[in-house]
Design a protein around this motif. Structure first.
Motif, PDB file in Angstrom:
ATOM      1  N   ASP A  42       0.992  -1.234  -0.039  1.00  0.00           N
ATOM      2  CA  ASP A  42       0.047   0.031  -0.069  1.00  0.00           C
ATOM      3  C   ASP A  42       0.918   1.388   0.040  1.00  0.00           C
ATOM      4  O   ASP A  42       1.971   1.484   0.736  1.00  0.00           O
ATOM      5  CB  ASP A  42      -0.837   0.149   1.242  1.00  0.00           C
ATOM      6  CG  ASP A  42      -1.929  -1.031   1.359  1.00  0.00           C
ATOM      7  OD1 ASP A  42      -2.217  -1.784   0.618  1.00  0.00           O
ATOM      8  OD2 ASP A  42      -2.097  -1.545   2.480  1.00  0.00           O
ATOM      9  N   GLN A  62      -8.091   6.899  -4.935  1.00  0.00           N
ATOM     10  CA  GLN A  62      -7.955   5.458  -4.789  1.00  0.00           C
ATOM     11  C   GLN A  62      -8.376   4.668  -5.999  1.00  0.00           C
ATOM     12  O   GLN A  62      -7.795   3.858  -6.345  1.00  0.00           O
ATOM     13  CB  GLN A  62      -8.806   4.998  -3.823  1.00  0.00           C
ATOM     14  CG  GLN A  62      -8.206   5.537  -2.105  1.00  0.00           C
ATOM     15  CD  GLN A  62      -9.115   5.216  -1.282  1.00  0.00           C
ATOM     16  OE1 GLN A  62     -10.396   5.406  -0.991  1.00  0.00           O
ATOM     17  NE2 GLN A  62      -8.609   4.750  -0.109  1.00  0.00           N
ATOM     18  N   ARG A  66      -6.078   2.402  -8.321  1.00  0.00           N
ATOM     19  CA  ARG A  66      -6.100   1.169  -7.956  1.00  0.00           C
ATOM     20  C   ARG A  66      -6.367   0.497  -9.580  1.00  0.00           C
ATOM     21  O   ARG A  66      -5.817  -0.744  -9.759  1.00  0.00           O
ATOM     22  CB  ARG A  66      -7.457   0.721  -7.377  1.00  0.00           C
ATOM     23  CG  ARG A  66      -7.828  -0.599  -7.202  1.00  0.00           C
ATOM     24  CD  ARG A  66      -9.219  -1.036  -6.275  1.00  0.00           C
ATOM     25  NE  ARG A  66     -10.250  -0.030  -6.712  1.00  0.00           N
ATOM     26  CZ  ARG A  66     -10.911   0.963  -6.022  1.00  0.00           C
ATOM     27  NH1 ARG A  66     -10.273   1.121  -4.789  1.00  0.00           N
ATOM     28  NH2 ARG A  66     -11.936   1.527  -6.298  1.00  0.00           N
ATOM     29  N   THR A  71      -2.462   0.166  -4.455  1.00  0.00           N
ATOM     30  CA  THR A  71      -3.429   0.363  -3.355  1.00  0.00           C
ATOM     31  C   THR A  71      -3.091   1.601  -2.459  1.00  0.00           C
ATOM     32  O   THR A  71      -1.928   1.571  -2.207  1.00  0.00           O
ATOM     33  CB  THR A  71      -3.622  -0.673  -2.423  1.00  0.00           C
ATOM     34  OG1 THR A  71      -3.913  -1.961  -3.303  1.00  0.00           O
ATOM     35  CG2 THR A  71      -4.564  -0.661  -1.430  1.00  0.00           C
ATOM     36  N   VAL A  72      -4.078   2.542  -2.472  1.00  0.00           N
ATOM     37  CA  VAL A  72      -3.951   3.942  -1.865  1.00  0.00           C
ATOM     38  C   VAL A  72      -4.487   3.630  -0.548  1.00  0.00           C
ATOM     39  O   VAL A  72      -5.845   3.460  -0.518  1.00  0.00           O
ATOM     40  CB  VAL A  72      -4.168   4.992  -2.465  1.00  0.00           C
ATOM     41  CG1 VAL A  72      -4.389   6.422  -1.869  1.00  0.00           C
ATOM     42  CG2 VAL A  72      -3.540   5.331  -3.841  1.00  0.00           C
ATOM     43  N   LYS A  73      -3.867   4.147   0.583  1.00  0.00           N
ATOM     44  CA  LYS A  73      -4.513   4.558   1.884  1.00  0.00           C
ATOM     45  C   LYS A  73      -4.028   5.668   2.548  1.00  0.00           C
ATOM     46  O   LYS A  73      -3.162   6.497   1.859  1.00  0.00           O
ATOM     47  CB  LYS A  73      -3.945   3.315   3.040  1.00  0.00           C
ATOM     48  CG  LYS A  73      -4.278   1.961   2.297  1.00  0.00           C
ATOM     49  CD  LYS A  73      -4.350   1.126   3.597  1.00  0.00           C
ATOM     50  CE  LYS A  73      -4.903  -0.165   3.019  1.00  0.00           C
ATOM     51  NZ  LYS A  73      -4.978  -1.167   4.141  1.00  0.00           N
TER      52      LYS A  73
END
Length: 77
Positions: A42, A62, A66, A71-73
């Motif tokens: 991430d 996001q 994706r 994957t973005v947090k």
């Protein structure tokens, strides 16, 4: 070509977002490679550094990342 760290790649994405998404796809590819080298899954972004720091903007980011395999947090304060 110098390999960037995850932190450097994320900073380049912040700069790209400030510059109206200039070269964003290139920076996402660089980030994806940096994450793989670091063994991370991430990418963690600071919402305060985003141009559009609202729920809609974060969800759009996001989804876009994706689609490109990242994957973005978002960090919480």
């Amino acid at each position: 070509m110098t390999e960037l760290t995850v932190s450097d790649a994320i900073n380049r994405i912040y700069e790209s977002l400030q510059a109206d998404n200039a070269d964003i796809d290139l920076h996402i590819v660089t980030l994806k490679a940096a994450l793989a080298r670091a063994g991370l899954k991430d990418a963690v972004f600071d919402p305060a550094k985003l141009v559009q720091n609202n729920r809609s903007g974060r969800k759009l980011m996001q989804a876009y990342f994706r689609q490109r395999g990242v994957t973005v947090k978002f960090a919480t304060s």
